[in-house]
Design an enzyme around this catalytic site. Sequence first.
Site, PDB file in Angstrom:
ATOM      1  N   PRO A   9       0.790  -1.221   0.000  1.00  0.00           N
ATOM      2  CA  PRO A   9       0.000   0.000   0.000  1.00  0.00           C
ATOM      3  C   PRO A   9       0.827   1.278   0.000  1.00  0.00           C
ATOM      4  O   PRO A   9       1.861   1.366   0.645  1.00  0.00           O
ATOM      5  CB  PRO A   9      -0.834  -0.108   1.278  1.00  0.00           C
ATOM      6  CG  PRO A   9      -0.125  -1.072   2.135  1.00  0.00           C
ATOM      7  CD  PRO A   9       0.571  -2.021   1.209  1.00  0.00           C
ATOM      8  N   ASN A  10       0.328   2.215  -0.769  1.00  0.00           N
ATOM      9  CA  ASN A  10       0.836   3.580  -0.885  1.00  0.00           C
ATOM     10  C   ASN A  10       2.165   3.701  -1.629  1.00  0.00           C
ATOM     11  O   ASN A  10       2.621   4.807  -1.875  1.00  0.00           O
ATOM     12  CB  ASN A  10       0.936   4.256   0.485  1.00  0.00           C
ATOM     13  CG  ASN A  10      -0.408   4.334   1.157  1.00  0.00           C
ATOM     14  OD1 ASN A  10      -1.385   4.760   0.554  1.00  0.00           O
ATOM     15  ND2 ASN A  10      -0.483   3.871   2.397  1.00  0.00           N
ATOM     16  N   ARG A  17       4.620  11.056  -2.553  1.00  0.00           N
ATOM     17  CA  ARG A  17       4.359  10.864  -1.129  1.00  0.00           C
ATOM     18  C   ARG A  17       5.617  11.141  -0.302  1.00  0.00           C
ATOM     19  O   ARG A  17       6.650  10.513  -0.503  1.00  0.00           O
ATOM     20  CB  ARG A  17       3.922   9.415  -0.895  1.00  0.00           C
ATOM     21  CG  ARG A  17       3.806   9.028   0.539  1.00  0.00           C
ATOM     22  CD  ARG A  17       3.585   7.533   0.689  1.00  0.00           C
ATOM     23  NE  ARG A  17       3.481   7.199   2.085  1.00  0.00           N
ATOM     24  CZ  ARG A  17       3.732   6.006   2.571  1.00  0.00           C
ATOM     25  NH1 ARG A  17       4.091   5.026   1.776  1.00  0.00           N
ATOM     26  NH2 ARG A  17       3.626   5.787   3.853  1.00  0.00           N
ATOM     27  N   TYR A  22      10.785   9.225   1.200  1.00  0.00           N
ATOM     28  CA  TYR A  22      10.782   8.242   0.122  1.00  0.00           C
ATOM     29  C   TYR A  22      11.433   8.709  -1.172  1.00  0.00           C
ATOM     30  O   TYR A  22      11.508   7.940  -2.126  1.00  0.00           O
ATOM     31  CB  TYR A  22       9.338   7.805  -0.162  1.00  0.00           C
ATOM     32  CG  TYR A  22       8.685   7.157   1.028  1.00  0.00           C
ATOM     33  CD1 TYR A  22       9.021   5.862   1.409  1.00  0.00           C
ATOM     34  CD2 TYR A  22       7.750   7.844   1.796  1.00  0.00           C
ATOM     35  CE1 TYR A  22       8.438   5.265   2.511  1.00  0.00           C
ATOM     36  CE2 TYR A  22       7.152   7.250   2.907  1.00  0.00           C
ATOM     37  CZ  TYR A  22       7.512   5.962   3.250  1.00  0.00           C
ATOM     38  OH  TYR A  22       6.937   5.377   4.347  1.00  0.00           O
ATOM     39  N   ASN A  71       8.104  -5.444  -0.528  1.00  0.00           N
ATOM     40  CA  ASN A  71       7.927  -4.297   0.356  1.00  0.00           C
ATOM     41  C   ASN A  71       6.430  -4.229   0.619  1.00  0.00           C
ATOM     42  O   ASN A  71       5.673  -3.710  -0.203  1.00  0.00           O
ATOM     43  CB  ASN A  71       8.438  -3.008  -0.293  1.00  0.00           C
ATOM     44  CG  ASN A  71       8.333  -1.817   0.646  1.00  0.00           C
ATOM     45  OD1 ASN A  71       7.614  -1.857   1.639  1.00  0.00           O
ATOM     46  ND2 ASN A  71       9.058  -0.759   0.323  1.00  0.00           N
ATOM     47  N   ALA A  74       2.888  -0.742   5.021  1.00  0.00           N
ATOM     48  CA  ALA A  74       2.317  -0.798   6.369  1.00  0.00           C
ATOM     49  C   ALA A  74       1.814  -2.191   6.736  1.00  0.00           C
ATOM     50  O   ALA A  74       1.735  -2.524   7.923  1.00  0.00           O
ATOM     51  CB  ALA A  74       1.193   0.220   6.497  1.00  0.00           C
ATOM     52  N   HIS A  77       3.645  -4.536   9.295  1.00  0.00           N
ATOM     53  CA  HIS A  77       3.479  -4.425  10.743  1.00  0.00           C
ATOM     54  C   HIS A  77       2.125  -4.925  11.229  1.00  0.00           C
ATOM     55  O   HIS A  77       1.864  -4.931  12.432  1.00  0.00           O
ATOM     56  CB  HIS A  77       3.662  -2.959  11.158  1.00  0.00           C
ATOM     57  CG  HIS A  77       4.759  -2.280  10.394  1.00  0.00           C
ATOM     58  ND1 HIS A  77       6.086  -2.624  10.534  1.00  0.00           N
ATOM     59  CD2 HIS A  77       4.726  -1.315   9.448  1.00  0.00           C
ATOM     60  CE1 HIS A  77       6.819  -1.884   9.725  1.00  0.00           C
ATOM     61  NE2 HIS A  77       6.019  -1.083   9.048  1.00  0.00           N
ATOM     62  N   GLU A  95      12.629  -9.252   2.332  1.00  0.00           N
ATOM     63  CA  GLU A  95      11.817  -8.111   2.800  1.00  0.00           C
ATOM     64  C   GLU A  95      12.630  -6.841   2.597  1.00  0.00           C
ATOM     65  O   GLU A  95      13.806  -6.778   2.969  1.00  0.00           O
ATOM     66  CB  GLU A  95      11.496  -8.290   4.279  1.00  0.00           C
ATOM     67  CG  GLU A  95      10.732  -7.133   4.884  1.00  0.00           C
ATOM     68  CD  GLU A  95      10.485  -7.303   6.381  1.00  0.00           C
ATOM     69  OE1 GLU A  95       9.983  -6.352   6.987  1.00  0.00           O
ATOM     70  OE2 GLU A  95      10.803  -8.377   6.948  1.00  0.00           O
ATOM     71  N   HIS A  97      12.572  -2.409   2.730  1.00  0.00           N
ATOM     72  CA  HIS A  97      11.950  -1.137   3.122  1.00  0.00           C
ATOM     73  C   HIS A  97      12.841   0.001   2.646  1.00  0.00           C
ATOM     74  O   HIS A  97      14.066  -0.070   2.776  1.00  0.00           O
ATOM     75  CB  HIS A  97      11.731  -1.058   4.628  1.00  0.00           C
ATOM     76  CG  HIS A  97      10.782  -2.091   5.108  1.00  0.00           C
ATOM     77  ND1 HIS A  97       9.425  -1.979   4.935  1.00  0.00           N
ATOM     78  CD2 HIS A  97      10.998  -3.279   5.709  1.00  0.00           C
ATOM     79  CE1 HIS A  97       8.841  -3.056   5.425  1.00  0.00           C
ATOM     80  NE2 HIS A  97       9.767  -3.869   5.889  1.00  0.00           N
ATOM     81  N   ARG A 104      11.757   5.216  12.872  1.00  0.00           N
ATOM     82  CA  ARG A 104      10.428   5.827  12.759  1.00  0.00           C
ATOM     83  C   ARG A 104       9.569   5.433  13.954  1.00  0.00           C
ATOM     84  O   ARG A 104      10.079   5.000  14.975  1.00  0.00           O
ATOM     85  CB  ARG A 104       9.818   5.427  11.414  1.00  0.00           C
ATOM     86  CG  ARG A 104      10.702   5.935  10.248  1.00  0.00           C
ATOM     87  CD  ARG A 104      10.165   5.602   8.909  1.00  0.00           C
ATOM     88  NE  ARG A 104       8.887   6.276   8.696  1.00  0.00           N
ATOM     89  CZ  ARG A 104       8.055   5.983   7.716  1.00  0.00           C
ATOM     90  NH1 ARG A 104       8.361   5.029   6.864  1.00  0.00           N
ATOM     91  NH2 ARG A 104       6.919   6.625   7.579  1.00  0.00           N
TER      92      ARG A 104
END
Length: 137
Positions: A9-10, A17, A22, A71, A74, A77, A95, A97, A104
């Site tokens: 997502p996103n 964004r 990013y 990736n 969200a 988590h 994985e 990121h 963060r």
Amino acid sequence: MRLIIINGPNLNLLGKREPEIYGSQTFEDYFKILQNRFPDIHLEYYQSNIEGELISKIQEKGFDFDGIILNAGAYTHTSIGIGDAIKAVTTPVIEVHISNTFSRESFRHQSYISPNAKGVIIGFGLQSYDLALQSFL
């Protein structure tokens, strides 16, 4: 070698964004760079904002591809389902990121993916994908 990058997502908003976190490059533009840099690798890309679609794609590619670079955004988590999908398939998953999730918010320190992943690459910007791709070579 056949690899797929799966973004959650996103991540379709990269380049727009929160560029301070990013960056300003779209993932589509970066993906073209990866394809040009690794011409001998069959490289696919998939993005969805929907958890079930990500799980379906992992299941679809997770038995006959050589690697998955994931990736999950969200969902990293929150999604036990994505973690279980990775555990269920035979294709190794890295994985990834873009940001350093440990610098963060504290809720970003937990991953349901990491325990089932071959490895984790965090915090190197878009280059995290490049490093993950190289780990399969």
